[in-house]
Design a protein around this motif. Structure first.
Motif, PDB file in Angstrom:
ATOM      1  N   TRP A 137       0.845  -1.187   0.000  1.00  0.00           N
ATOM      2  CA  TRP A 137       0.000   0.000   0.000  1.00  0.00           C
ATOM      3  C   TRP A 137       0.877   1.232   0.000  1.00  0.00           C
ATOM      4  CZ3 TRP A 137       0.200   3.123   4.445  1.00  0.00           C
ATOM      5  CH2 TRP A 137       0.686   2.517   5.618  1.00  0.00           C
ATOM      6  N   LEU A 138       0.292   2.371  -0.291  1.00  0.00           N
ATOM      7  CA  LEU A 138       1.063   3.594  -0.529  1.00  0.00           C
ATOM      8  C   LEU A 138       0.817   4.623   0.563  1.00  0.00           C
ATOM      9  CD1 LEU A 138       2.896   5.215  -2.506  1.00  0.00           C
ATOM     10  CD2 LEU A 138       0.792   6.078  -3.560  1.00  0.00           C
ATOM     11  N   ALA A 139       1.905   5.174   1.084  1.00  0.00           N
ATOM     12  CA  ALA A 139       1.841   6.333   1.979  1.00  0.00           C
ATOM     13  C   ALA A 139       2.272   7.561   1.189  1.00  0.00           C
ATOM     14  CB  ALA A 139       2.737   6.135   3.196  1.00  0.00           C
ATOM     15  N   LEU A 140       1.382   8.516   1.051  1.00  0.00           N
ATOM     16  CA  LEU A 140       1.656   9.733   0.290  1.00  0.00           C
ATOM     17  C   LEU A 140       1.717  10.905   1.264  1.00  0.00           C
ATOM     18  CD1 LEU A 140       2.046  10.523  -2.703  1.00  0.00           C
ATOM     19  CD2 LEU A 140      -0.369  11.159  -2.749  1.00  0.00           C
ATOM     20  N   VAL A 141       2.923  11.437   1.464  1.00  0.00           N
ATOM     21  CA  VAL A 141       3.116  12.562   2.382  1.00  0.00           C
ATOM     22  C   VAL A 141       2.883  13.855   1.600  1.00  0.00           C
ATOM     23  CG1 VAL A 141       4.688  13.673   4.009  1.00  0.00           C
ATOM     24  CG2 VAL A 141       4.816  11.201   3.633  1.00  0.00           C
ATOM     25  N   LEU A 142       1.819  14.562   1.933  1.00  0.00           N
ATOM     26  CA  LEU A 142       1.429  15.773   1.217  1.00  0.00           C
ATOM     27  C   LEU A 142       2.038  17.006   1.875  1.00  0.00           C
ATOM     28  CD1 LEU A 142      -2.334  14.853   0.770  1.00  0.00           C
ATOM     29  CD2 LEU A 142      -0.553  14.691  -0.969  1.00  0.00           C
ATOM     30  N   ASN A 143       2.672  17.857   1.046  1.00  0.00           N
ATOM     31  CA  ASN A 143       3.302  19.105   1.508  1.00  0.00           C
ATOM     32  C   ASN A 143       4.363  18.824   2.572  1.00  0.00           C
ATOM     33  OD1 ASN A 143       3.791  21.870   1.619  1.00  0.00           O
ATOM     34  ND2 ASN A 143       2.216  22.219   3.169  1.00  0.00           N
ATOM     35  N   PRO A 144       5.448  18.111   2.231  1.00  0.00           N
ATOM     36  CA  PRO A 144       6.476  17.737   3.219  1.00  0.00           C
ATOM     37  C   PRO A 144       7.048  18.898   4.023  1.00  0.00           C
ATOM     38  CG  PRO A 144       6.810  16.544   1.165  1.00  0.00           C
ATOM     39  CD  PRO A 144       5.735  17.557   0.896  1.00  0.00           C
ATOM     40  N   PRO A 145       7.321  20.107   3.440  1.00  0.00           N
ATOM     41  CA  PRO A 145       7.908  21.176   4.263  1.00  0.00           C
ATOM     42  C   PRO A 145       6.919  21.812   5.235  1.00  0.00           C
ATOM     43  CG  PRO A 145       8.252  21.561   1.889  1.00  0.00           C
ATOM     44  CD  PRO A 145       7.209  20.523   2.032  1.00  0.00           C
ATOM     45  N   GLY A 146       5.656  21.406   5.187  1.00  0.00           N
ATOM     46  CA  GLY A 146       4.642  22.070   6.012  1.00  0.00           C
ATOM     47  C   GLY A 146       4.920  22.014   7.490  1.00  0.00           C
ATOM     48  N   GLY A 147       5.619  20.972   7.953  1.00  0.00           N
ATOM     49  CA  GLY A 147       5.908  20.861   9.383  1.00  0.00           C
ATOM     50  C   GLY A 147       6.800  21.965   9.896  1.00  0.00           C
ATOM     51  N   ALA A 148       7.617  22.574   9.017  1.00  0.00           N
ATOM     52  CA  ALA A 148       8.494  23.673   9.438  1.00  0.00           C
ATOM     53  C   ALA A 148       7.893  25.037   9.129  1.00  0.00           C
ATOM     54  CB  ALA A 148       9.860  23.548   8.761  1.00  0.00           C
ATOM     55  N   LYS A 149       7.026  25.097   8.127  1.00  0.00           N
ATOM     56  CA  LYS A 149       6.455  26.377   7.706  1.00  0.00           C
ATOM     57  C   LYS A 149       5.083  26.645   8.309  1.00  0.00           C
ATOM     58  CE  LYS A 149       8.894  26.278   3.280  1.00  0.00           C
ATOM     59  NZ  LYS A 149       8.765  26.342   1.807  1.00  0.00           N
ATOM     60  N   LYS A 150       4.687  25.784   9.278  1.00  0.00           N
ATOM     61  CA  LYS A 150       3.386  25.928   9.936  1.00  0.00           C
ATOM     62  C   LYS A 150       2.239  25.897   8.918  1.00  0.00           C
ATOM     63  CE  LYS A 150       5.311  28.535  13.817  1.00  0.00           C
ATOM     64  NZ  LYS A 150       5.398  27.316  14.642  1.00  0.00           N
ATOM     65  N   GLU A 151       2.374  24.989   7.946  1.00  0.00           N
ATOM     66  CA  GLU A 151       1.346  24.768   6.935  1.00  0.00           C
ATOM     67  C   GLU A 151       0.784  23.364   7.096  1.00  0.00           C
ATOM     68  OE1 GLU A 151       3.434  27.523   3.446  1.00  0.00           O
ATOM     69  OE2 GLU A 151       3.444  25.333   3.311  1.00  0.00           O
ATOM     70  N   PRO A 311      16.354  23.685   3.912  1.00  0.00           N
ATOM     71  CA  PRO A 311      16.763  24.993   3.387  1.00  0.00           C
ATOM     72  C   PRO A 311      16.773  26.090   4.442  1.00  0.00           C
ATOM     73  CG  PRO A 311      14.522  24.458   2.683  1.00  0.00           C
ATOM     74  CD  PRO A 311      15.056  23.249   3.368  1.00  0.00           C
ATOM     75  N   LEU A 312      15.947  25.955   5.486  1.00  0.00           N
ATOM     76  CA  LEU A 312      15.898  26.948   6.570  1.00  0.00           C
ATOM     77  C   LEU A 312      16.024  26.202   7.898  1.00  0.00           C
ATOM     78  CD1 LEU A 312      13.000  29.237   5.277  1.00  0.00           C
ATOM     79  CD2 LEU A 312      15.452  29.754   5.257  1.00  0.00           C
ATOM     80  N   LYS A 313      17.248  25.889   8.260  1.00  0.00           N
ATOM     81  CA  LYS A 313      17.475  25.078   9.451  1.00  0.00           C
ATOM     82  C   LYS A 313      17.077  25.802  10.729  1.00  0.00           C
ATOM     83  CE  LYS A 313      21.328  22.693   7.212  1.00  0.00           C
ATOM     84  NZ  LYS A 313      22.758  22.364   7.273  1.00  0.00           N
ATOM     85  N   SER A 314      16.968  27.115  10.668  1.00  0.00           N
ATOM     86  CA  SER A 314      16.583  27.864  11.869  1.00  0.00           C
ATOM     87  C   SER A 314      15.137  27.589  12.261  1.00  0.00           C
ATOM     88  CB  SER A 314      16.774  29.363  11.635  1.00  0.00           C
ATOM     89  OG  SER A 314      15.986  29.801  10.531  1.00  0.00           O
ATOM     90  N   LEU A 315      14.318  27.132  11.302  1.00  0.00           N
ATOM     91  CA  LEU A 315      12.924  26.809  11.604  1.00  0.00           C
ATOM     92  C   LEU A 315      12.833  25.396  12.167  1.00  0.00           C
ATOM     93  CD1 LEU A 315      11.133  28.225   8.432  1.00  0.00           C
ATOM     94  CD2 LEU A 315      11.459  29.336  10.640  1.00  0.00           C
ATOM     95  N   ARG A 316      12.054  25.232  13.184  1.00  0.00           N
ATOM     96  CA  ARG A 316      11.867  23.918  13.794  1.00  0.00           C
ATOM     97  C   ARG A 316      10.776  23.149  13.056  1.00  0.00           C
ATOM     98  NH1 ARG A 316      12.483  21.079  18.561  1.00  0.00           N
ATOM     99  NH2 ARG A 316      10.719  19.757  19.156  1.00  0.00           N
TER     100      ARG A 316
END
Length: 590
Positions: A137-151, A311-316
């Motif tokens: 089965w497939l796991a599709l991670v949508l908008n991967p950078p969202g965890g750092a950009k609060k998206e 790309p922005l390591k300062s963001l958690r």
């Protein structure tokens, strides 16, 4: 799905004599003739076929090719490698795959990527805990950078063989029509595994109406159609007879249409009209334990990858921000095509734009169910197309003596077009369905935004009411304090104020006089006055004292130091004492 063992050689591609090229390669993904045999009827796809066609699709399907790939893909064994070496979390397992994302242009968080596709190969177990094969089965991670950009970020599980179980306590019961509770039926459990519905039941009869009705004639009604001819498995097979009690205990397995989305079923046991209908209702699909682990591990991996190569390591990167959900996809109608479902869903995602994939991260399960997910019919057609194009590629590679598919396609535009058609659809109907889904998604997001606006407005209104009440309370307290002060001043002007304690007044005067009130000369004068009152001077001392001039300077100094009325009062007290002593002094002189 069955185990991923060796393929049946009878399903090897038939392309004439054995070609001089026994394998094809595309950017380190290699398939051979045995792998190609996996595209035959009744066969399972393996990891080699998945990697080959997904990487080929990443190159051919996006309009701008490699520069416009919306979905990142690290390989079919990425999940297995991430959890290897006893890794207990995604952060811990990152070291096992630390260089995998570096192979991607711009890294895993490239601006082009709107999703991250991870095939999951799950080990299945039966009721006894024994191996029951593997399932893709497939796991599709949508908008991967969202965890750092609060998206919004979501881990969407696309499983073509979803499983759910419900036990009934007490059992759901019915009885044979007119049997007066002598012939009963109880349903104790119902299970869904993809397109299969498995019903555990027990039927009893006392023999007063003869043998028990056979369960093979049962029907399952769902979504307006009837599932018939169930598979029967009996643990207790006692049909009974006239005045002979009977008992059946076992399972009925019904095969549904894979497009069925219902959670409500109706069982008609035995011959039509023999027993009353039994209504069976499932709870909605929930995340399995493995699906929860996949979401947790992938969130941890992305957090560590962002910390090291972001790309922005300062963001958690907040790994808990990833929302795990089960998409209500169509279910496979056999035990072999789970790998083709993974391949088809990934190929379809390559036709979507990054903004669209990013928006899907906010979609609810209800809206996701309206997406044009592939059906069993679509999967069968795709499998046949892939089988044909693989045979064509092997033939061209044998003719030219070149195993590198990328080179073959660059040199032959017509062949490249054939491969693209095999990986996509030209009908256009799917595009229309996606547009309809996009409209539904936008409407949901707009409604959600409106609800959010109303909620925020209501919250703001409540906060304003609280602030207004606080301000009103503050003004009331200030008014009360002001009125109390005015009453006090009015009472003081009328002389009705409380009498002050002389001791307190004396202390206040003493404190206001400063350091002078506690000077050594002041203390010496007070001590002398005390001794003088306790020990009156003799006549000789009085005579000597009378001859000395009085020291008015000291009295004046004391009056100045004491300050104001208090100093003058002390001066008057001293004068009165001198006057009271003057007669005795005169008598002494006489």
């Amino acid at each position: 799905a069955r185990t991923l063992g060796s393929s049946n050689t009878s399903n090897l591609l038939t392309i004439g004599p054995m070609p001089p090229v026994s394998e094809l390669s595309f950017r380190r993904a290699i398939i051979n003739l045995a792998d190609a045999g996996r595209l035959g009827e009744g066969e399972d796809l393996n990891d080699a076929i998945l990697d080959f066609f997904i990487r080929l699709g990443q190159w051919l399907i996006p309009p701008k090719g490699d520069d416009d790939v919306p979905v990142s893909y690290l390989g079919s064994i990425f999940w297995k490698q991430l959890r290897s070496a006893y890794a207990t979390s995604g952060e811990d397992g990152w070291k096992n795959v630390m260089n995998w994302a570096k192979r991607k242009a711009g890294g895993l968080f490239n601006n082009n990527y709107g999703a991250f596709a991870v095939p999951i190969n799950e080990d299945l177990k039966d009721d006894k805990g024994q191996d029951a094969g593997n399932h893709w089965w497939l796991a599709l991670v949508l908008n991967p950078p969202g965890g750092a950009k609060k998206e919004p970020i979501a881990v969407m599980c696309l499983d073509s063989m979803q499983r759910r179980t419900k036990k009934f306590d007490p059992p759901v019961a019915t009885e044979a029509v007119g049997s007066m509770h002598r012939y009963t039926l109880e349903v104790t459990e119902v299970e869904q595994a993809g397109y299969l519905i498995i019903i555990s039941f027990e039927a009893r009869g006392d023999g007063s109406f003869g043998a028990l009705p056979r369960p093979e004639k049962s029907k399952l009604l769902v979504d307006g159609y009837a599932c018939v001819d169930p598979q029967l498995g009996l643990r207790i097979n006692m049909p009974g007879g006239d005045d002979v009690p009977g008992r059946f205990q076992g399972q009925l397995t019904f095969a549904m249409d894979g497009r069925c989305r219902s959670s409500i079923f109706e069982l008609r046991y035995g011959e039509e009209g023999t027993y009353g209908p039994v209504k069976i209702e499932f709870d909605p699909f929930q995340l399995t334990r493995l699906q929860k682990d996949v979401s947790r591990y992938l969130g941890g991996y992305l957090a560590k990858e962002w910390e090291v190569n972001g790309p922005l390591k300062s963001l958690r990167f907040e790994k808990q921000a990833a929302r795990a959900l089960v998409a209500d996809v169509h279910q496979q109608e056999n035990l072999n095509d789970c790998g083709v479902y993974v391949l088809e869903n990934t190929l379809r995602s390559l036709r979507l734009s990054k903004p669209f994939l990013k928006t899907m991260a906010e979609a609810s399960s209800q809206v996701l169910s309206s997406y044009p997910w592939p059906s069993q019919k679509d999967i069968t057609a795709r499998k046949m197309k892939l089988k044909g194009i693989v045979a064509r590629l092997f033939a061209v590679a044998a003719d030219k003596g070149i195993a590198d598919v990328e080179k073959l396609l660059k040199d032959d535009a017509a062949l490249k077009k054939e491969v693209l058609v095999a990986l996509t659809d030209e009908k256009g109907g799917e595009g229309e369905d996606i547009e309809q889904f996009a409209d539904s998604l936008q409407k949901e997001l707009a409604a959600r935004q409106a609800d959010k606006g109303r909620s925020e407005a209501e919250l703001k209104r409540k906060e304003e009411l609280v602030q207004a009440r606080r301000e009103e309370e503050r003004l009331r307290r200030e008014e009360e304090a002001k009125k109390a002060e005015e009453d006090r001043l009015e009472a003081k002007r009328k002389g009705e104020g409380p009498r002050k304690n002389p001791t307190i007044k004396k202390k206040q005067s003493s404190s206001s006089s400063g350091s002078a009130s506690s000077s050594p000369s002041r203390r010496k004068e007070k001590a002398a006055a005390t001794n003088k009152s306790r020990h009156p001077p003799s006549s000789d001392e009085e005579s000597d004292a009378s001859r000395r001039p009085k020291n008015n300077k000291t009295k004046n100094n004391v009056a100045c130091r004491g300050g104001g009325d208090r100093g003058r009062k002390r001066g008057r007290d001293a004068d009165s004492r001198d006057e009271s002593r003057s007669p005795s002094r005169r008598r002494g002189r006489r």
